[in-house]
Design a protein around this motif. Structure first.
Motif, mmCIF file in Angstrom:
data_model
loop_
_atom_site.group_PDB
_atom_site.id
_atom_site.type_symbol
_atom_site.label_atom_id
_atom_site.label_comp_id
_atom_site.label_asym_id
_atom_site.label_seq_id
_atom_site.Cartn_x
_atom_site.Cartn_y
_atom_site.Cartn_z
ATOM 1 N N ALA A 312 34.170 33.301 42.433
ATOM 2 C CA ALA A 312 35.002 33.427 41.242
ATOM 3 C C ALA A 312 36.021 34.552 41.354
ATOM 4 O O ALA A 312 36.881 34.683 40.483
ATOM 5 C CB ALA A 312 34.112 33.668 40.014
ATOM 6 N N GLY A 313 35.925 35.350 42.412
ATOM 7 C CA GLY A 313 36.872 36.446 42.593
ATOM 8 C C GLY A 313 36.198 37.797 42.475
ATOM 9 O O GLY A 313 35.245 37.970 41.697
ATOM 10 N N GLY A 314 36.669 38.751 43.252
ATOM 11 C CA GLY A 314 36.097 40.088 43.239
ATOM 12 C C GLY A 314 36.136 40.712 41.856
ATOM 13 O O GLY A 314 37.162 40.670 41.168
ATOM 14 N N GLY A 315 35.019 41.286 41.417
ATOM 15 C CA GLY A 315 34.953 41.929 40.116
ATOM 16 C C GLY A 315 34.886 40.987 38.939
ATOM 17 O O GLY A 315 35.035 41.412 37.794
ATOM 18 N N SER A 316 34.614 39.699 39.182
ATOM 19 C CA SER A 316 34.652 38.701 38.103
ATOM 20 C C SER A 316 33.353 38.598 37.320
ATOM 21 O O SER A 316 33.285 37.856 36.337
ATOM 22 C CB SER A 316 35.006 37.326 38.687
ATOM 23 O OG SER A 316 33.986 36.882 39.571
ATOM 24 N N PHE A 317 32.309 39.307 37.731
ATOM 25 C CA PHE A 317 30.999 39.146 37.091
ATOM 26 C C PHE A 317 31.053 39.304 35.568
ATOM 27 O O PHE A 317 30.525 38.446 34.839
ATOM 28 C CB PHE A 317 29.992 40.132 37.698
ATOM 29 C CG PHE A 317 28.655 40.107 37.013
ATOM 30 C CD1 PHE A 317 27.687 39.185 37.377
ATOM 31 C CD2 PHE A 317 28.367 41.005 35.990
ATOM 32 C CE1 PHE A 317 26.454 39.148 36.730
ATOM 33 C CE2 PHE A 317 27.141 40.979 35.343
ATOM 34 C CZ PHE A 317 26.190 40.048 35.717
ATOM 35 N N PRO A 318 31.656 40.377 35.011
ATOM 36 C CA PRO A 318 31.665 40.501 33.547
ATOM 37 C C PRO A 318 32.395 39.357 32.849
ATOM 38 O O PRO A 318 32.118 39.076 31.680
ATOM 39 C CB PRO A 318 32.398 41.837 33.307
ATOM 40 C CG PRO A 318 32.248 42.591 34.583
ATOM 41 C CD PRO A 318 32.288 41.542 35.656
ATOM 42 N N THR A 319 33.311 38.703 33.542
ATOM 43 C CA THR A 319 34.043 37.575 32.956
ATOM 44 C C THR A 319 33.217 36.299 32.990
ATOM 45 O O THR A 319 33.228 35.512 32.031
ATOM 46 C CB THR A 319 35.366 37.361 33.711
ATOM 47 O OG1 THR A 319 36.147 38.548 33.629
ATOM 48 C CG2 THR A 319 36.153 36.207 33.112
ATOM 49 N N ILE A 320 32.485 36.064 34.074
ATOM 50 C CA ILE A 320 31.775 34.808 34.287
ATOM 51 C C ILE A 320 30.382 34.820 33.670
ATOM 52 O O ILE A 320 29.930 33.828 33.086
ATOM 53 C CB ILE A 320 31.674 34.502 35.795
ATOM 54 C CG1 ILE A 320 33.066 34.485 36.424
ATOM 55 C CG2 ILE A 320 30.948 33.187 36.035
ATOM 56 C CD1 ILE A 320 34.006 33.455 35.827
#
Length: 441
Positions: A312-320
C-alpha cells in the motif's frame, strides 16, 4: 582529537536525544534529516575509501530501499494503478464523486511515503560515516553509545519514581508511569539498553579483570534498566544476551577478586530492579495502556495480503489499518504501528518488503559465518543487529530515528570494514582515555 573523529559520536548523540519517537517530534526528526544530508554531502566530498563486500551490500541495500520509496511516489496512469489490488476503494471514491481517475502514485499515502523515505537519511548517514571514519572515532562513538544508555537507564528510574505526568517524560504520547528514558515507548528503551549491553560485552571479553569489573557494573545498571521497563520482549532478550556473556566471564575471570565483587554487585542491582519492576507492575491499573499485538498483527497481515504484490506504500499503515478494525470495538486509542515491523513492511511494500526482510537476515547470517570468530567489536555489533531484528518481530524499533541510527552504526561495524588511517597528531588526555577504554583491537 580532530573534529571529524568526534562527528560520529555527536551525530549519534543527537539522534538518541532527539529521535526517540516515531509519531511525535516531527521538528526534531526534520532537524536530524537535515543534519544527515550535510553529513552525507561531507562524506561524499571528503572521504573516498574502497569498501569490503559486506559494506558495499549494506550501502547498496540502503540506496535501493530509498529508490523504492521514490518509485512508490511517482505518478502512474489510471490504466495501471486502478487495476492494482487494494485500490478499489479509491476508484469507488472517484466514481461516487463523478470524477475520472487521473494519474496517481503507487502509494495510497504518498505524503507518508515521502516522510518514510526521508526517515532513511539519519541511519544512512550514520552507516556511511562509520564506514569511512577512523578506529579512534569508532571507539569514541561506542563509548558514547554506552554512556548515553546508562544515562537513559538512570532517567528511567527517575521517571518511575516521579510518576505519570512528570516533567521527565520527553513526549506527551508515551507509557505514563513507566521507564521510557529519552524515548516515547518503553520497549524502545529496552532495545536501546540491550544494544549497549552487547557492546559492553565486547569490552568484558577483551580486557583484563580491572576494566572488566567496571564493565560489569555498567552491564548491571543497563540490565536493571531493561527490567524496569517491564518489556516482555526486552526481558527475554536480556536473558539471551546475558547468558553467553556471563559464561565467558566466569570462564575467564571468576578467579579474580575484582570481578567476583562486580558480579555480586551486578546480581544485587538486577535483583533490586526486578523487585521494583514487580511492584510497579502490580500497581499498574491503567487499562488499555498497551496495544494488543494479538489483534493488530493478524489484521495487518490480512491487509498486507489484500495489497500484494506491491503493497500500500511506505508509511501507509495508519491510513489502511482502520478499515480492518472492528467498528463495534472502536476506542479512542490510536494505533500508529502494527507492533510488528515485519507485518508492517509486508503491508507497506508487499513482496519488496518480504525481500528486504530476507536480505537483512541473509546479510546477518553471512556476516556471522565469516566474522563471528574475529574482532570482538564485530561480534558485539552482530549481536546488536540481531537484537533489533528479533525485537522487530513484536515491535517497531527501526521506526524511530534513534534506534535506526544505532542499528545502522552496528551494521557498519559488523561489516568488518577497515577504518580510515588517521594522521599522527597530538591527542588530548580526555580523548586518549575514552579512546583507550573501548580499544578492542
Amino acid at each position: 582529537m580532530k573534529p571529524q573523529d568526534g562527528l560520529p559520536a555527536i551525530f549519534l548523540t543527537l539522534c538518541v536525544l532527539l529521535g526517540g519517537a516515531s509519531a511525535a517530534g516531527a521538528i526534531a526528526n526534520g532537524f536530524l534529516q537535515l543534519a544527515a544530508i550535510l553529513i552525507l554531502g561531507y562524506v561524499g566530498v571528503t572521504r573516498r575509501l574502497p569498501l569490503v563486500p559486506a559494506a558495499r551490500a549494506l550501502v547498496m541495500g540502503l540506496a535501493l530501499f530509498g529508490a523504492w520509496f521514490l518509485l512508490q511516489s511517482l505518478p502512474l496512469p489510471p490504466e495501471i494503478w486502478t487495476r492494482l489490488p487494494g485500490r478499489g476503494v479509491v476508484v469507488g471514491v472517484f466514481a461516487a464523486a463523478g470524477s475520472i481517475p487521473g494519474w496517481e502514485p503507487l502509494s495510497l499515502a504518498p505524503d507518508a511515503t515521502i516522510a518514510s523515505m526521508l526517515a532513511l537519511l539519519p541511519p544512512a548517514a550514520m552507516a556511511t560515516l562509520t564506514l569511512v571514519t577512523t578506529e579512534r572515532a569508532r571507539r569514541i562513538a561506542i563509548g558514547t553509545l554506552v554512556t548515553l544508555a546508562i544515562g537513559a537507564a538512570l532517567l528511567g528510574v527517575v521517571q518511575v519514581l516521579a510518576g505519570a505526568g512528570s516533567v521527565f517524560y520527553p513526549y506527551n504520547l508515551t507509557n505514563p508511569g513507566k521507564a521510557v528514558g529519552p524515548f516515547a515507548n518503553r520497549n524502545h528503551l529496552a532495545t536501546f539498553l540491550l544494544c549497549a549491553i552487547a557492546m559492553l560485552g565486547a569490552s568484558i571479553e577483551h580486557h583484563g579483570p580491572r576494566r572488566s569489573a567496571l564493565a560489569f557494573l555498567g552491564v548491571a545498571v543497563l540490565a536493571g534498566g531493561v527490567i524496569l521497563t517491564g518489556s516482555d520482549a526486552g526481558l527475554l532478550l536480556l536473558a539471551v544476551v546475558l547468558t553467553p556473556m556471563l559464561i565467558r566471564a566466569i570462564r575467564g575471570h571468576l578467579t579474580r577478586q575484582a570481578t567476583r565483587w562486580s558480579l555480586v554487585a551486578a546480581v544485587l542491582l538486577v535483583s533490586a530492579a526486578s523487585i521494583c519492576a514487580f511492584w510497579q507492575g502490580s500497581s499498574d491499573v491503567v487499562a488499555g495502556a498497551e496495544q494488543r499485538r494479538g489483534v493488530t498483527i493478524p489484521r495487518t497481515f490480512a491487509a498486507a495480503i489484500d495489497h500484494l504484490p506491491f503493497g500500500a506504500g511506505g508509511g501507509s499503515f495508519p491510513t489502511i489499518y482502520p478499515a480492518y478494525t472492528d467498528a463495534a470495538l472502536a476506542s479512542p486509542a490510536f494505533v500508529n504501528h502494527a507492533h510488528s515491523d515485519y507485518a508492517e513492511l509486508l503491508l507497506d511494500h508487499g513482496l519488496v518488503g518480504l525481500l528486504l526482510i530476507g536480505a537483512a537476515w541473509g546479510w546477518w547470517g553471512l556476516r556471522v559465518r565469516t566474522g563471528w570468530a574475529g574482532n570482538p567489536v564485530v561480534r558485539a555489533a552482530l549481536m546488536v543487529v540481531a537484537i533489533v531484528l528479533v525485537h522487530s518481530v513484536v515491535d517497531y524499533p527501526l521506526r524511530t530515528a534513534a534506534l535506526a541510527t544505532v542499528a545502522a552504526f552496528a551494521a557498519a561495524l559488523a561489516t568488518g570494514q577497515p577504518p580510515a588511517v588517521a594522521k599522527k597528531h597530538h591527542r588530548s588526555r580526555p580523548s586518549r582515555q575514552l579512546s583507550a577504554t573501548f580499544d578492542l583491537s
